[in-house]
Design an enzyme around this catalytic site. Sequence first.
Site, PDB file in Angstrom:
ATOM      1  N   TYR A   1       0.835  -1.205   0.000  1.00  0.00           N
ATOM      2  CA  TYR A   1       0.000   0.000   0.000  1.00  0.00           C
ATOM      3  C   TYR A   1       0.869   1.254   0.000  1.00  0.00           C
ATOM      4  O   TYR A   1       0.563   2.234  -0.695  1.00  0.00           O
ATOM      5  CB  TYR A   1      -0.934   0.009   1.197  1.00  0.00           C
ATOM      6  CG  TYR A   1      -1.714   1.297   1.295  1.00  0.00           C
ATOM      7  CD1 TYR A   1      -2.620   1.670   0.301  1.00  0.00           C
ATOM      8  CD2 TYR A   1      -1.538   2.167   2.367  1.00  0.00           C
ATOM      9  CE1 TYR A   1      -3.329   2.870   0.373  1.00  0.00           C
ATOM     10  CE2 TYR A   1      -2.245   3.351   2.451  1.00  0.00           C
ATOM     11  CZ  TYR A   1      -3.138   3.698   1.457  1.00  0.00           C
ATOM     12  OH  TYR A   1      -3.835   4.884   1.533  1.00  0.00           O
TER      13      TYR A   1
ATOM     14  N   ARG B   1       1.149   6.589  -6.844  1.00  0.00           N
ATOM     15  CA  ARG B   1       0.005   7.467  -7.095  1.00  0.00           C
ATOM     16  C   ARG B   1       0.434   8.927  -7.103  1.00  0.00           C
ATOM     17  O   ARG B   1       0.063   9.687  -8.000  1.00  0.00           O
ATOM     18  CB  ARG B   1      -1.068   7.238  -6.032  1.00  0.00           C
ATOM     19  CG  ARG B   1      -2.211   8.245  -6.091  1.00  0.00           C
ATOM     20  CD  ARG B   1      -3.347   7.892  -5.156  1.00  0.00           C
ATOM     21  NE  ARG B   1      -2.926   7.765  -3.764  1.00  0.00           N
ATOM     22  CZ  ARG B   1      -3.757   7.439  -2.774  1.00  0.00           C
ATOM     23  NH1 ARG B   1      -5.037   7.181  -3.032  1.00  0.00           N
ATOM     24  NH2 ARG B   1      -3.313   7.336  -1.527  1.00  0.00           N
TER      25      ARG B   1
ATOM     26  N   ARG C   1     -11.654  13.332   3.110  1.00  0.00           N
ATOM     27  CA  ARG C   1     -12.492  12.385   3.853  1.00  0.00           C
ATOM     28  C   ARG C   1     -13.871  12.200   3.211  1.00  0.00           C
ATOM     29  O   ARG C   1     -14.498  11.158   3.378  1.00  0.00           O
ATOM     30  CB  ARG C   1     -12.658  12.858   5.293  1.00  0.00           C
ATOM     31  CG  ARG C   1     -11.366  12.962   6.073  1.00  0.00           C
ATOM     32  CD  ARG C   1     -10.729  11.609   6.308  1.00  0.00           C
ATOM     33  NE  ARG C   1      -9.494  11.735   7.090  1.00  0.00           N
ATOM     34  CZ  ARG C   1      -8.683  10.734   7.363  1.00  0.00           C
ATOM     35  NH1 ARG C   1      -8.957   9.526   6.907  1.00  0.00           N
ATOM     36  NH2 ARG C   1      -7.587  10.920   8.067  1.00  0.00           N
TER      37      ARG C   1
ATOM     38  N   GLU D   1     -13.997  -1.399   7.303  1.00  0.00           N
ATOM     39  CA  GLU D   1     -14.039  -0.018   6.805  1.00  0.00           C
ATOM     40  C   GLU D   1     -15.356   0.176   6.071  1.00  0.00           C
ATOM     41  O   GLU D   1     -15.875  -0.760   5.443  1.00  0.00           O
ATOM     42  CB  GLU D   1     -12.852   0.242   5.872  1.00  0.00           C
ATOM     43  CG  GLU D   1     -12.806   1.637   5.278  1.00  0.00           C
ATOM     44  CD  GLU D   1     -11.485   1.910   4.566  1.00  0.00           C
ATOM     45  OE1 GLU D   1     -10.435   1.844   5.257  1.00  0.00           O
ATOM     46  OE2 GLU D   1     -11.484   2.170   3.357  1.00  0.00           O
TER      47      GLU D   1
END
Length: 330
Positions: free
Chosen positions: A151, A158, A223, A323
Amino acid sequence: MLEGCGSRWAEAGPARAPRISYRMNDAAALLAEPDTLAVFGFGAGAAAVDDPRWMRVPLEAFDAPAPLEAWQVDDPVQHGRDGALRWSAGGGWLFAALELDEREHGGPAGAAHVAYAQLREFIHGRHERQVLRIWNYQGAINQGENDAERYKLFCDGRAAGCGDWFANGYPAATAIGHHAEPHLLQVYLLASSQAGSAVENPRQVSAWRYPRQYGRTAPGFARAMRLPAQDALAISGTAAVVGHASAHEGDLAAQLEEILVNLEALLASAGMPAGFDTHAPLKAYVRHPADAPRVRELLKQRLPGVPVLLLQGDVCRSELLVELDGWRYA
């Protein structure tokens, strides 16, 4: 490359939010509807459909048969391909997606770099260039130690692929680990001809400000995102994080309760009423299959009537067990 309807909608003002729903329809029937922007099937059993608007998400659903996820807009939809990239557009909205084999790009960082660079280049030529929401599904997301965790390598790549793409603010996003082909990276997004409004959670440190302990490159996402017409909130992957630290290690129920507190804080920050209803589709990503029945029962108790798609997926921190993300309409 065909152009969408963005210019007319830019003049008319912000378009109504896409209608996101879970449907038990056949994929072909949904794709035959002229206002369908995208359709998603989940897991290895999802159909193989040759349509740029169709995505088979490599996450297994805990409920069978699993519903499809449909995105629908207010205008007819055009669609096409640009190399490996697939897209569709209509009513001022754009769906774009890529699937890459990390082995062809030097690993997780290289694949993420290529994916985001290609998406950035494609979006740059569109009217619908305001990216509001991104989903990232990566195999073996927690494999590796320290900065070599997959990750964290994805975050490095990214950022390199984005460059200054999000210099004026990050979109909402999710990053989850899948258990399909380990080298598969899937990235897809929702963009608009109008900008949205990023929303942060006062209970959490903004992701791009995380300290060095979480990797060389902090995660780049908001968020949540209030959509341009202020009629819906796109909620990023939300876990039991308070400040920047994971909470309640090993305690599934406490983690889920912390997530619900975080979701309510996001609604308040967005200026939306508390609570979720039958028109607020959510996804719950559950690390361990044995935990799925308990997550289902807890969510039925705490969010009665809310449509929740329960999927096996690994949260980007190995100590986090569950999640949630999804949508809340005004």
